[in-house]
Structures are given as structure tokens and as C-alpha cells.
Design an enzyme around this catalytic site. Structure first.
Site, PDB file in Angstrom:
ATOM      1  CG  HIS A 120      -2.008  -1.087   1.090  1.00  0.00           C
ATOM      2  ND1 HIS A 120      -2.793  -1.497   2.149  1.00  0.00           N
ATOM      3  CD2 HIS A 120      -2.396  -1.847   0.028  1.00  0.00           C
ATOM      4  CE1 HIS A 120      -3.614  -2.462   1.739  1.00  0.00           C
ATOM      5  NE2 HIS A 120      -3.388  -2.695   0.466  1.00  0.00           N
ATOM      6  CB  THR A 193      -3.939  -7.993   8.326  1.00  0.00           C
ATOM      7  OG1 THR A 193      -4.848  -7.434   7.372  1.00  0.00           O
ATOM      8  CG2 THR A 193      -3.791  -9.483   8.055  1.00  0.00           C
TER       9      THR A 193
HETATM   10  P1  OAD Z   1      -7.009  -3.050  10.359  1.00  0.00           P
HETATM   11  O1  OAD Z   1      -7.077  -1.869  11.238  1.00  0.00           O
HETATM   12  O2  OAD Z   1      -8.129  -3.324   9.431  1.00  0.00           O
HETATM   13  O3  OAD Z   1      -6.840  -4.356  11.264  1.00  0.00           O
HETATM   14  C1  OAD Z   1      -5.894  -4.400  12.297  1.00  0.00           C
HETATM   15  C2  OAD Z   1      -5.886  -5.794  12.874  1.00  0.00           C
HETATM   16  O4  OAD Z   1      -4.832  -5.838  13.834  1.00  0.00           O
HETATM   17  C3  OAD Z   1      -7.175  -6.203  13.584  1.00  0.00           C
HETATM   18  O5  OAD Z   1      -7.573  -7.485  13.125  1.00  0.00           O
HETATM   19  C4  OAD Z   1      -6.781  -6.254  15.076  1.00  0.00           C
HETATM   20  O6  OAD Z   1      -7.455  -7.275  15.796  1.00  0.00           O
HETATM   21  C5  OAD Z   1      -5.299  -6.547  14.969  1.00  0.00           C
HETATM   22  N1  OAD Z   1      -4.488  -6.035  16.100  1.00  0.00           N
HETATM   23  C6  OAD Z   1      -4.715  -4.971  16.911  1.00  0.00           C
HETATM   24  N2  OAD Z   1      -3.713  -4.819  17.801  1.00  0.00           N
HETATM   25  C7  OAD Z   1      -2.816  -5.810  17.544  1.00  0.00           C
HETATM   26  C8  OAD Z   1      -1.558  -6.186  18.104  1.00  0.00           C
HETATM   27  N3  OAD Z   1      -1.004  -5.498  19.111  1.00  0.00           N
HETATM   28  N4  OAD Z   1      -0.909  -7.259  17.576  1.00  0.00           N
HETATM   29  C9  OAD Z   1      -1.453  -7.959  16.542  1.00  0.00           C
HETATM   30  N5  OAD Z   1      -2.633  -7.651  15.976  1.00  0.00           N
HETATM   31  C10 OAD Z   1      -3.312  -6.591  16.450  1.00  0.00           C
HETATM   32  O7  OAD Z   1      -5.599  -2.983   9.594  1.00  0.00           O
HETATM   33  P2  OAD Z   1      -5.166  -3.691   8.227  1.00  0.00           P
HETATM   34  O8  OAD Z   1      -5.694  -5.071   8.142  1.00  0.00           O
HETATM   35  O9  OAD Z   1      -3.693  -3.497   8.098  1.00  0.00           O
HETATM   36  O10 OAD Z   1      -5.230   0.515   3.528  1.00  0.00           O
HETATM   37  O11 OAD Z   1      -5.897  -2.781   7.182  1.00  0.00           O
HETATM   38  C11 OAD Z   1      -5.734  -3.040   5.829  1.00  0.00           C
HETATM   39  C12 OAD Z   1      -5.761  -1.750   5.045  1.00  0.00           C
HETATM   40  O12 OAD Z   1      -6.954  -1.023   5.348  1.00  0.00           O
HETATM   41  C13 OAD Z   1      -4.658  -0.763   5.421  1.00  0.00           C
HETATM   42  O13 OAD Z   1      -3.428  -1.044   4.779  1.00  0.00           O
HETATM   43  C14 OAD Z   1      -5.241   0.529   4.956  1.00  0.00           C
HETATM   44  C15 OAD Z   1      -6.643   0.389   5.485  1.00  0.00           C
HETATM   45  O14 OAD Z   1      -7.622   1.121   4.843  1.00  0.00           O
HETATM   46  C16 OAD Z   1      -4.967   1.629   2.858  1.00  0.00           C
HETATM   47  O15 OAD Z   1      -4.760   2.702   3.408  1.00  0.00           O
HETATM   48  C17 OAD Z   1      -4.946   1.402   1.379  1.00  0.00           C
END
Ligand code: OAD
Length: 245
Positions: A120, A193
Site C-alpha cells: 500500500h 491484519t
Molecule cells: P485493520 O485496522 O483493518 O486491522 C488491524 C488488525 O490488527 C485487527 O484485526 C486487530 O485485531 C489486529 N491487532 C490490533 N492490535 C494488535 C496487536 N497489538 N498485535 C497484533 N494484531 C493486532 O488494519 P489492516 O488489516 O492493516 O489501507 O488494514 C488493511 C488496510 O486497510 C490498510 O493497509 C489501509 C486500510 O484502509 C490503505 O490505506 C490502502
């Protein structure tokens, strides 16, 4: 995190063949970088992505979007890699490790991971919104501001953040590198994620379809579901060192 989960996950990741680590915002949460979708703390709980993270938002109000991305740069610049990033970097001493991240921060690189593919984009790779020339824009303001005019390119275009917005294509180089890395992987470790944003969320399916074990580290539920061989219900900082060291 139970000892059974750790034992099963370590066994799925064992063998020494190439490892792909697919990280999302949860990987950097313990560094103080907010995720997108966590209740209360996620960025998309407080900000509307359609106002900030789409090409239409940029055309409508570039100053608001620029101020927001510069604030995130400032935040990330002050953050440090956590135990999860550091364990991923250490693992590369013993085997091939390819990091594929949805994160636009640079914490894997600062932890010392040699190969990082940013699906991204990056908060730090600014470019002209018209001619795409890379642009140097100086350090971000120390204080958050609501609006900030992006610097202008010699062609008259504006500097824009080098991140992928909703509705934009992923950069082809990192995507192709990610698919090739999965095809060669002995195991895939997915960390932090929600598994909701495609095409990144399809990479674990690609691995599972090829019979490659997929271990997931996430303290909460995710959209990945049956693709995952072993779930480890813990944070990145707790679980990743326990799995890879
Ligand atoms: P999300 O915010 O959608 O998800 C974060 C995940 O991390 C969730 O499933 C939480 O349960 C988990 N989480 C929280 N704290 C944690 C920790 N300390 N250790 C491990 N896991 C933890 O983030 P992404 O999946 O990265 O895109 O989001 C995907 C994309 O959506 C991003 O790259 C961004 C966003 O819109 C763009 O900006 C294009």
C-alpha cells in the site's frame, strides 16, 4: 495465547525454508501507530476514509488530506519498532524471510528486515500528483494542523503521499514480488491484519490453496477464517518472538 497454540504454530513454521511474513496495522500497534479498524482506537473510527483516502477526496480538498498524512508521518517518525518487528528481522539470520506489508510505516526496515514489499505504498515516498516525479518535501510539522497546502512540483502539480488510496491499483512491483514470494514459501506468518482489504487479503488464500501452512497472530477475530492453519490469539509483540526466536 496458549502453549498449545505456540507449539502448533512453531511446528507449522519450522523447517527452515523461505518464510513470508504478511503484516497489517496490528503489527505496529504496540509501537503506538493506530490501526484502522479497531474499535475506539482505529483511524477509520475517528476519520472518514472517503474524506481523506480517495482520489476524489484529494481533488476536492488536498490541503486537508495533506495535513492528515503529514501528521501520520510525524507520528510514525517518533515511533520505534516493537518486539514483533525485531523478531521478524532477527529471523532473517537463519532463513530467507520476505516481509510483505500493508503498512505505510517504515518500522520493518528500521528493525533491520532486509526485504520489505509495501503493498500500500509508503508515507515517506511523496510524488507529484500530476507527473509522478518523486518529490522531497522536508520534515512534517511538529504540531497537527487541520489543513496544509502541499508543495508544488516544477510541472505545476502537487506533492501527494505515496500511499495507495481506496479505488487505486496496488503498485505492480510489490504485488508481483509478494505473489512470487508466496509461491516459493515454506510457510506464511500473517500478523495483525483484519483480512478485509483485497487484494492483500487474498495472499493467505493463495498460500493455503498451494498447501502452504498459514499461521495467524491476532488478538481478535479476522476475516481470514478457514484459510488459517493455526491461530495464535495474542499481540504481535508477545507472539512473534515466541514463534520465531
Ligand atoms: P485493520 O485496522 O483493518 O486491522 C488491524 C488488525 O490488527 C485487527 O484485526 C486487530 O485485531 C489486529 N491487532 C490490533 N492490535 C494488535 C496487536 N497489538 N498485535 C497484533 N494484531 C493486532 O488494519 P489492516 O488489516 O492493516 O489501507 O488494514 C488493511 C488496510 O486497510 C490498510 O493497509 C489501509 C486500510 O484502509 C490503505 O490505506 C490502502
Amino acid at each position: 495465547m496458549t502453549t498449545d497454540q505456540i507449539r502448533e504454530a512453531r511446528s507449522a513454521l519450522a523447517g527452515g525454508g523461505p518464510l513470508v511474513v504478511l503484516s497489517g496495522a496490528g503489527m505496529s500497534a504496540e509501537s503506538g501507530v493506530p490501526t484502522f479498524r479497531d474499535a475506539q482506537t482505529g483511524l477509520w473510527e475517528r476519520y472518514d476514509p472517503t474524506e481523506l483516502a480517495t482520489p476524489e477526496a484529494w481533488r476536492r480538498d488536498p490541503d486537508t488530506a495533506w495535513a492528515w498524512y503529514r501528521w501520520r508521518e510525524h507520528l510514525v517518525s517518533g515511533a520505534r519498532p516493537n518486539a514483533g518487528h525485531l523478531a521478524v528481522a532477527r529471523a532473517a539470520a537463519a532463513r530467507d524471510v520476505v516481509v510483505v506489508t500493508q503498512n505505510v510505516d517504515d518500522l520493518h526496515e528500521r528493525a533491520g528486515s532486509p526485504v520489505v514489499h509495501h503493498l500500500h505504498g509508503s508515507l515517506f515516498a511523496h510524488r507529484c500528483d500530476s507527473c509522478s516525479t518523486p518529490m522531497e518535501v522536508g520534515p512534517p510539522p511538529e504540531q497537527a494542523v487541520d489543513r496544509l497546502a502541499p508543495p508544488l512540483c516544477a510541472c505545476g502539480g502537487r506533492a501527494r503521499p505515496g500511499v495507495v488510496w481506496f479505488g487505486e491499483m496496488l503498485p505492480s512491483g510489490p504485488w508481483e514480488a509478494a505473489v512470487s514470494a508466496i509461491e516459493l514459501a515454506a510457510a506464511v506468518l500473517v500478523v495483525g491484519t483484519s483480512g478485509l482489504v483485497h487484494p492483500a487479503a487474498s495472499l493467505p488464500d493463495l498460500a493455503a490453496g498451494a498447501g502452504i501452512p498459514v499461521v495467524e497472530v491476532n488478538p481478535g477475530p479476522s476475516g481470514l477464517g478457514p484459510t488459517v492453519t493455526v491461530h495464535v490469539r495474542a499481540t504481535a509483540g508477545e507472539a512473534v518472538p515466541a514463534l520465531l526466536d
